[in-house]
Design a protein around this motif. Structure first.
Motif, PDB file in Angstrom:
ATOM      1  N   SER A 161       6.460   2.564   3.777  1.00 35.23           N
ATOM      2  CA  SER A 161       5.480   2.525   2.435  1.00 35.23           C
ATOM      3  C   SER A 161       5.131   3.961   1.891  1.00 35.23           C
ATOM      4  N   LEU A 162       5.106   4.231   0.779  1.00 35.27           N
ATOM      5  CA  LEU A 162       4.812   5.426   0.113  1.00 35.27           C
ATOM      6  C   LEU A 162       3.561   5.425  -0.981  1.00 35.27           C
ATOM      7  N   SER A 163       2.780   6.483  -0.564  1.00 33.15           N
ATOM      8  CA  SER A 163       1.560   6.385  -1.581  1.00 33.15           C
ATOM      9  C   SER A 163       1.589   7.592  -2.463  1.00 33.15           C
ATOM     10  N   LEU A 164       0.966   7.723  -3.517  1.00 34.23           N
ATOM     11  CA  LEU A 164       0.782   8.949  -4.303  1.00 34.23           C
ATOM     12  C   LEU A 164      -0.695   8.990  -4.594  1.00 34.23           C
ATOM     13  N   GLY A 165      -1.417  10.096  -4.582  1.00 35.78           N
ATOM     14  CA  GLY A 165      -2.436  10.345  -5.285  1.00 35.78           C
ATOM     15  C   GLY A 165      -3.634   9.685  -4.323  1.00 35.78           C
ATOM     16  N   LEU A 166      -3.388   9.606  -2.906  1.00 34.69           N
ATOM     17  CA  LEU A 166      -4.492   9.466  -2.074  1.00 34.69           C
ATOM     18  C   LEU A 166      -5.820  10.430  -2.119  1.00 34.69           C
TER      19      LEU A 166
ATOM     20  N   ASN B  78      -4.631  -3.392  -9.570  1.00 33.53           N
ATOM     21  CA  ASN B  78      -3.424  -4.222  -9.601  1.00 33.53           C
ATOM     22  C   ASN B  78      -2.426  -4.457  -8.633  1.00 33.53           C
ATOM     23  N   GLN B  79      -2.081  -5.510  -8.011  1.00 35.85           N
ATOM     24  CA  GLN B  79      -0.994  -5.664  -7.146  1.00 35.85           C
ATOM     25  C   GLN B  79       0.110  -6.556  -7.386  1.00 35.85           C
ATOM     26  N   ALA B  80       1.326  -6.093  -7.686  1.00 31.67           N
ATOM     27  CA  ALA B  80       2.545  -7.216  -7.985  1.00 31.67           C
ATOM     28  C   ALA B  80       3.527  -7.147  -6.633  1.00 31.67           C
ATOM     29  N   ARG B  81       3.734  -8.347  -6.435  1.00 26.88           N
ATOM     30  CA  ARG B  81       4.420  -8.685  -5.110  1.00 26.88           C
ATOM     31  C   ARG B  81       5.771  -9.485  -5.593  1.00 26.88           C
ATOM     32  N   TYR B  82       6.921  -9.119  -4.892  1.00 23.02           N
ATOM     33  CA  TYR B  82       8.142 -10.099  -4.956  1.00 23.02           C
ATOM     34  C   TYR B  82       8.345 -10.441  -3.463  1.00 23.02           C
ATOM     35  N   ALA B  83       8.647 -11.629  -3.029  1.00 23.64           N
ATOM     36  CA  ALA B  83       8.906 -12.161  -1.557  1.00 23.64           C
ATOM     37  C   ALA B  83      10.023 -12.952  -1.753  1.00 23.64           C
ATOM     38  N   ARG B  84      10.902 -12.967  -0.555  1.00 25.84           N
ATOM     39  CA  ARG B  84      12.044 -13.891  -0.335  1.00 25.84           C
ATOM     40  C   ARG B  84      12.156 -14.202   0.979  1.00 25.84           C
ATOM     41  N   TYR B  85      12.121 -15.544   1.213  1.00 27.15           N
ATOM     42  CA  TYR B  85      12.129 -16.005   2.611  1.00 27.15           C
ATOM     43  C   TYR B  85      13.283 -16.923   2.724  1.00 27.15           C
ATOM     44  N   SER B  86      14.236 -16.532   3.651  1.00 34.23           N
ATOM     45  CA  SER B  86      15.323 -17.429   3.881  1.00 34.23           C
ATOM     46  C   SER B  86      15.173 -17.956   5.438  1.00 34.23           C
ATOM     47  N   ARG B  87      15.716 -19.217   5.485  1.00 34.22           N
ATOM     48  CA  ARG B  87      15.676 -20.060   6.854  1.00 34.22           C
ATOM     49  C   ARG B  87      16.845 -20.708   7.161  1.00 34.22           C
ATOM     50  N   ASP B  88      17.533 -20.594   8.229  1.00 32.15           N
ATOM     51  CA  ASP B  88      18.792 -21.546   8.615  1.00 32.15           C
ATOM     52  C   ASP B  88      18.565 -22.081  10.126  1.00 32.15           C
ATOM     53  N   PHE B  89      18.399 -23.263  10.211  1.00 35.85           N
ATOM     54  CA  PHE B  89      18.227 -23.602  11.493  1.00 35.85           C
ATOM     55  C   PHE B  89      18.978 -24.872  12.015  1.00 35.85           C
TER      56      PHE B  89
ATOM     57  N   ARG C  17      -4.362   6.033  -7.881  1.00 34.81           N
ATOM     58  CA  ARG C  17      -3.623   5.887  -6.649  1.00 34.81           C
ATOM     59  C   ARG C  17      -2.393   4.892  -6.683  1.00 34.81           C
ATOM     60  N   LEU C  18      -1.279   5.180  -6.294  1.00 31.56           N
ATOM     61  CA  LEU C  18       0.119   4.209  -6.378  1.00 31.56           C
ATOM     62  C   LEU C  18       0.535   4.034  -5.138  1.00 31.56           C
ATOM     63  N   THR C  19       0.871   2.687  -4.743  1.00 33.01           N
ATOM     64  CA  THR C  19       1.521   2.447  -3.392  1.00 33.01           C
ATOM     65  C   THR C  19       2.908   1.390  -3.496  1.00 33.01           C
ATOM     66  N   LEU C  20       3.787   2.001  -3.129  1.00 35.81           N
ATOM     67  CA  LEU C  20       4.814   1.081  -3.015  1.00 35.81           C
ATOM     68  C   LEU C  20       5.251   0.952  -1.716  1.00 35.81           C
ATOM     69  N   ALA C  21       5.189  -0.551  -1.258  1.00 40.94           N
ATOM     70  CA  ALA C  21       5.540  -0.921   0.436  1.00 40.94           C
ATOM     71  C   ALA C  21       6.782  -1.866   0.376  1.00 40.94           C
ATOM     72  N   TYR C  22       7.217  -1.779   1.326  1.00 34.46           N
ATOM     73  CA  TYR C  22       8.391  -2.850   1.654  1.00 34.46           C
ATOM     74  C   TYR C  22       8.224  -3.395   3.056  1.00 34.46           C
ATOM     75  N   PHE C  23       8.553  -4.708   3.389  1.00 36.74           N
ATOM     76  CA  PHE C  23       8.181  -5.422   4.577  1.00 36.74           C
ATOM     77  C   PHE C  23       9.467  -6.138   5.115  1.00 36.74           C
ATOM     78  N   ARG C  24      10.328  -6.030   6.089  1.00 37.28           N
ATOM     79  CA  ARG C  24      11.234  -6.843   6.472  1.00 37.28           C
ATOM     80  C   ARG C  24      11.049  -7.340   7.924  1.00 37.28           C
TER      81      ARG C  24
ATOM     82  N   LYS D 221       0.935  -1.474  -5.723  1.00 37.26           N
ATOM     83  CA  LYS D 221      -0.095  -1.726  -6.060  1.00 37.26           C
ATOM     84  C   LYS D 221      -0.556  -0.329  -6.760  1.00 37.26           C
ATOM     85  N   ALA D 222      -1.551  -0.374  -7.700  1.00 38.38           N
ATOM     86  CA  ALA D 222      -1.997   0.817  -8.512  1.00 38.38           C
ATOM     87  C   ALA D 222      -3.509   0.399  -8.423  1.00 38.38           C
ATOM     88  N   GLU D 223      -4.191   1.703  -8.527  1.00 36.77           N
ATOM     89  CA  GLU D 223      -5.789   1.627  -8.481  1.00 36.77           C
ATOM     90  C   GLU D 223      -6.111   2.580  -9.337  1.00 36.77           C
ATOM     91  N   HIS D 224      -7.327   2.587  -9.981  1.00 37.35           N
ATOM     92  CA  HIS D 224      -7.792   3.574 -10.702  1.00 37.35           C
ATOM     93  C   HIS D 224      -9.429   3.709 -11.077  1.00 37.35           C
TER      94      HIS D 224
END
Length: 399
Positions: A82-87, A156-167, A92-99, A143-146
């Motif tokens: 994750s990367l934050s600017l303006g702490l 404001n928080q915007a999120r895109y998520a993708r979940y794959s499953r093979d079983f 403040r802006l934050t970009l985060a990725y989760f895998r 995420k953007a905060e002011h």
């Protein structure tokens, strides 16, 4: 809390996001069930990107067996940069990725014989050693905060998520027609093999404004917001025939999967669109007493379709369904908090919430028959009766 999807309560999760202080931390864990786990957490300020910039990354690897169970295992790894600017600044802006990736051997346990689990050793495993559950999760959040002032903050928080499953998992079954007086050595277990795959996705946005204000000596923190988005699920399910049975007392845990044939049984496709405005206010009467009230209104619209294929003639379409369903429901919550000390709180809370029939992005009520009996049911409420006036009470002591 309140609103859609929280009828069983919710667990608060805090993401490990960047901060201005450098950090290096990690853990190593071992256990008698062959648990092996390692984590690392690194945070580093990045002055080269300007005031308040920082980068953080968390990583995890985990493998474990299950106590007293043969063959079954859990294995997963993940990382989250994750990367934050303006702490420390008004904007403040934050970009985060989760895998996270899971590679498990699923466990459906011991079969029932009559109304009780069969009296066999706990370690008996009736699946195949190459059964699997593979899942992959990817989540991107911006995420953007002011702070307009000390009194007003917009987020404001915007999120895109993708979940794959093979079983492919194996459910052990004992036919109900077998007499309970039958010696266990003569009982045969049917292996009900379930195979499938799915890809779910979500695009979501949440906008809220926090206002801090006072009236007649009572401090208030109000949050007014709206959230919503688009969700999609497209699972497919296969059936297998000619799967070998297993003796109840001595299953072969080293047997690889085999079947006369595996064929497509069911395909579904579901899209859901949601929107929910809400408002919450916390009133601080003194250092010891606070009260919280909140209201929310959810709109949840689902478009579902499926295709059912023959169990005797693979590939032959036998039935289709197309269902549209919309749920509109309000909910509310209230709480009273007493703080006898700075590090302790006692909460008395009441709230209503609900789960629509398609809450898990499916209208299938049975994975064996693929029935749709619950498709048009009203949402399930947190209530001992069907009255929306009833909800969930809770008393929590936190130290």
């Amino acid at each position: 809390m309140f609103g859609r999807g929280s009828t069983g309560g919710v667990i608060e999760q805090e993401s490990k996001l960047p901060k201005l202080q450098p950090l290096i931390a990690g853990t190593l864990t071992g256990g008698t069930d062959s648990t092996r786990r390692a984590t690392i957490d690194v945070n580093e300020p990045l002055t080269v990107l300007g005031e308040g910039a920082a980068f953080r990354i968390n990583a995890m690897g985990h493998k474990a067996m299950v106590t007293d169970r043969n063959v079954v295992k859990d294995s997963r790894y993940g990382f989250a940069p994750s990367l934050s600017l303006g702490l420390g600044t008004p904007t403040r802006l934050t970009l985060a990725y989760f895998r996270q990736y899971n590679d498990d051997i699923p466990d459906y346990g011991l079969p029932y014989f009559g109304t009780q689990p069969a009296q066999v050793p706990r370690g008996n495993y009736y699946g195949f050693r190459d059964d699997y559950m593979h899942t992959l999760t990817d989540v991107v959040t911006f995420k953007a905060e002011h702070d307009f002032s000390d009194a007003v903050t917009i987020q404001n928080q915007a999120r895109y998520a993708r979940y794959s499953r093979d079983f492919r998992f194996t459910e052990p079954l004992i036919a109900a027609t077998i007499p309970l007086t039958t010696p266990l050595s003569a009982v045969t277990v049917t292996r009900n093999v379930n195979t499938g795959r799915s890809v779910d996705s979500m695009l979501w946005d949440q906008l809220n404004v926090t206002i801090r204000w006072s009236i007649v000596g009572i401090d208030n923190v109000s949050v007014v917001g709206i959230e919503g988005g688009h969700e999609r699920a497209a699972p497919e399910f296969d059936n297998s025939s000619g799967v070998p049975t297993s003796p109840l007392l001595n299953p072969n845990e080293n047997l690889d999967f085999s079947a006369t044939r595996t064929f497509l049984r069911y395909k579904t496709h579901l899209t859901a669109n949601s929107v929910a405005p809400y408002a919450i206010d916390t009133l601080k009467f003194s250092q010891a007493w606070e009260a919280t009230i909140g209201v929310r209104y959810d709109h949840f619209a689902v478009d579902y379709s499926d295709a059912s294929f023959s169990t005797t003639t693979p590939g032959v379409l036998v039935k289709t369904d197309a269902i549209e369903h919309t749920d509109n429901m309000g909910s509310y919550r209230g709480a009273l908090t007493y703080k006898p000390a700075a590090n302790g709180s006692i909460y008395l809370a009441f709230g209503t919430s609900f789960n629509p029939s398609a809450e898990d992005l499916s209208l299938i009520s049975s994975s064996r028959s693929f029935s749709l009996n619950n498709a048009n049911l009203d949402p399930k409420r947190t209530a001992p009766t069907n009255s929306a006036r009833n909800g969930r009470w809770s008393i929590i002591i936190s130290i």
